[in-house]
Write an enzyme that holds these catalytic residues in place. Structure first.
Site, PDB file in Angstrom:
ATOM      1  N   LYS A 176       0.872  -1.176   0.000  1.00 56.88           N
ATOM      2  CA  LYS A 176       0.000   0.000   0.000  1.00 56.88           C
ATOM      3  C   LYS A 176       0.909   1.226   0.000  1.00 56.88           C
ATOM      4  O   LYS A 176       1.345   1.701   1.045  1.00 56.88           O
ATOM      5  CB  LYS A 176      -0.903   0.001   1.227  1.00 56.88           C
ATOM      6  N   GLY A 207      -4.750   3.628  -2.112  1.00 55.81           N
ATOM      7  CA  GLY A 207      -5.913   3.827  -1.260  1.00 55.81           C
ATOM      8  C   GLY A 207      -5.607   4.721  -0.085  1.00 55.81           C
ATOM      9  O   GLY A 207      -4.469   5.151   0.129  1.00 55.81           O
ATOM     10  N   GLY A 209      -4.689   5.743   3.452  1.00 52.34           N
ATOM     11  CA  GLY A 209      -3.802   5.054   4.381  1.00 52.34           C
ATOM     12  C   GLY A 209      -4.479   4.572   5.648  1.00 52.34           C
ATOM     13  O   GLY A 209      -4.295   3.424   6.061  1.00 52.34           O
ATOM     14  N   GLY A 213      -4.765   0.679   5.906  1.00 50.21           N
ATOM     15  CA  GLY A 213      -3.781   0.239   6.891  1.00 50.21           C
ATOM     16  C   GLY A 213      -4.411  -0.515   8.033  1.00 50.21           C
ATOM     17  O   GLY A 213      -3.907  -1.561   8.467  1.00 50.21           O
ATOM     18  N   GLU A 251       9.422   2.204  10.976  1.00 53.08           N
ATOM     19  CA  GLU A 251      10.457   3.237  10.785  1.00 53.08           C
ATOM     20  C   GLU A 251       9.705   4.559  10.799  1.00 53.08           C
ATOM     21  O   GLU A 251       8.979   4.887   9.871  1.00 53.08           O
ATOM     22  CB  GLU A 251      11.207   3.011   9.473  1.00 53.08           C
ATOM     23  N   CYS A 285      13.528  11.748   6.754  1.00 50.39           N
ATOM     24  CA  CYS A 285      13.404  11.379   8.167  1.00 50.39           C
ATOM     25  C   CYS A 285      14.717  11.509   8.929  1.00 50.39           C
ATOM     26  O   CYS A 285      14.714  11.709  10.141  1.00 50.39           O
ATOM     27  CB  CYS A 285      12.839   9.962   8.297  1.00 50.39           C
ATOM     28  N   GLU A 385       9.124  16.904  14.698  1.00 54.68           N
ATOM     29  CA  GLU A 385       9.669  16.732  13.351  1.00 54.68           C
ATOM     30  C   GLU A 385       8.898  17.643  12.406  1.00 54.68           C
ATOM     31  O   GLU A 385       7.713  17.425  12.142  1.00 54.68           O
ATOM     32  CB  GLU A 385       9.544  15.271  12.906  1.00 54.68           C
TER      33      GLU A 385
END
Length: 480
Positions: A176, A207, A209, A213, A251, A285, A385
């Protein structure tokens, strides 16, 4: 760019492109450089997810039993076709998320996927799936059906660092990708189809998430979930997977510290740190977003950082001179602007950049390269972040304080140390609570374990460590 534009209105399930039904929603793909619609994709629903899982479950036993040689041949085919389509992939990435074509998409973003396939092939050649321990045989076996959920910021890198090891060890896949980077993912599906990946081994769905998910993570037929993205979504997927006690590899975010020690070449270290931070519009990241500078050198570091930002070429990703493109989508742009405003409110000193779009780039989602100085590590811009071209300069008075500041974060994905002494830099690296540390500008190593401490996730990707994530361990006792 694609073998067929119809593939954007289809899902790759059980070895074929299945046209989306009228019940499936459609979503416009927006070019972040100009705000125009570049295409439309179909969004999968529950029925499509169920079909993809069923296909992957049906394909797994046979694929898991294939030989090392068969999987090596498959990876070789994939690499050959991927290399042929590098230009398509680079153009797709620049169009879908705005990475500059010549500065980033062509030299790094697109070939990163090829490098991960090549790395997986090299690891597979000698990986020990069986070893003897006295009268016990320890066997490593593919974990099963894997749900891979990936982000938009380094689309092919993040896709292939999961897909390549999963295929190499014999797992089947339901992928996905982010709905914000569907073009490159579609090309990857075309490559795998042409390379001869067996029916059902690889399945891909565009799709929403949150919806897909949740279904993937909670389904008992899924044996493992590998996710790269935000901490909030990572936590949601972990909760959804908990009832079926499956492996979840995450991650997540980062707020990496870049420690410039007092013996470093300040001009070189700051210049390199700023350019690294602003690359990919800060949407990386492991971006070195907190630059720790000796307090006595802070004023000079500010001047260097401002000068570097002033020289950066912002603009259309398809113009050769562009170094920094737009933010990838509106929601992320709004978030970056909110955090810049908060930094100004909290009292950080604005060195350059700030709110709004650069002059002449009002149509796209462009953000001014921004540097804050005299940042206190307790400020929001030093804690959260930002995922945009925003750098925090944080002064420190001695090495112990610098290390304490660097470690004072919920994240621990990466870190950076600059010093005239390689030995001193390594000694500092050993005191940092983070999954990787780059010494004196060291580049990425795709064979090294990649992953984070603390709330930056769990598990490791890349190289041999990436194989381990997709394997179960069996002990056979009493062998003669």
């Amino acid at each position: 760019m694609f073998e067929s534009d119809q593939h954007l209105q289809s899902f790759y399930i059980d070895g074929e492109w299945r046209q989306a039904s009228d019940q499936c929603l459609r979503q416009a793909v927006i070019n972040p450089a100009n705000g125009e619609v570049s295409g439309y994709i179909a969004l999968a629903g529950e029925a499509e997810v169920d079909a993809a899982i069923e296909a992957a479950q049906r394909a797994f036993p046979l694929f898991a039993s294939t030989s090392r040689e068969q999987r090596l041949e498959l990876l070789e085919n994939i690499c050959r076709i991927y290399e042929r389509r590098l230009d398509d992939i680079a153009a797709a990435i620049s169009l879908e998320m705005g990475a500059p074509l010549e500065a980033l998409s062509r030299p790094l973003q697109a070939p990163a996927g090829l490098w991960h396939f090549q790395t997986a092939k090299a690891v597979l050649e000698n990986f020990a799936f069986q070893r003897r321990q006295g009268s016990t045989e320890v066997v490593r076996e593919p974990i099963g059906v894997c749900a891979l959920i990936t982000p938009w910021n380094w689309p092919m890198n993040q896709l292939v660092c999961k897909v390549a090891p999963a295929l190499a060890v014999g797992c089947s896949i339901v992928l996905k990708p982010s709905q914000n980077s569907p073009y490159s993912a579609t090309i990857l599906a075309e490559i795998l189809d042409e390379a001869g990946v067996p029916r059902g081994v690889f399945n891909m769905l565009n799709g929403q998430g949150a919806k897909l998910g949740e279904q993937l993570a909670s389904d008992p037929r899924i044996d493992m979930v590998s996710f790269t993205g935000s901490n909030g979504v990572g936590a949601q997927l972990s909760r959804a997977a908990a009832s079926t006690i499956k492996r979840v590899s995450l991650e997540l975010g980062g707020k990496s510290a870049n420690l410039i020690l007092d013996d470093a070449d300040l001009e070189q270290a700051v210049t390199q740190g700023v350019r690294s931070m602003m690359s990919n519009s800060g949407q990386t990241c492991i971006a070195p977003s907190r630059m720790l500078v000796p307090a006595t050198q802070l004023e000079r570091a500010e001047a260097i950082a401002a000068a570097v930002c002033a020289e950066l070429g912002l603009g259309d990703p398809f113009v050769g001179s562009t170094e920094v493109g737009p933010i990838a989508h509106q929601r992320q742009f709004d978030s970056v602007q909110r955090l810049i405003a908060l930094g100004m409110t909290e009292g950080a000193r604005l060195v350059c950049g700030g709110l709004g779009k650069p002059q002449g780039l009002e149509r796209g989602l462009f953000c001014k390269p921004t540097v804050f100085s005299a940042v206190d590590n307790r400020m929001t811009i030093a804690r959260e972040e930002i995922f945009g071209p925003v750098l925090c300069l944080i002064p420190y008075h001695d090495l112990d304080e610098a290390i304490a500041i660097a470690n004072d974060s919920i994240y621990g994905l990466s870190g950076y140390v600059q010093s005239a002494s390689a030995e001193r830099a390594r000694a500092v690296a050993l005191r940092l609570r983070t999954g990787s540390v780059h010494l004196n500008g060291a580049s990425i190593d795709l064979t090294a374990p990649f992953g984070g401490y603390k709330q930056s996730g769990n598990g490791r990707e890349w190289g041999e460590a990436g194989f381990e994530e997709f394997l179960e361990t069996k002990a056979i006792l009493g062998c003669i």
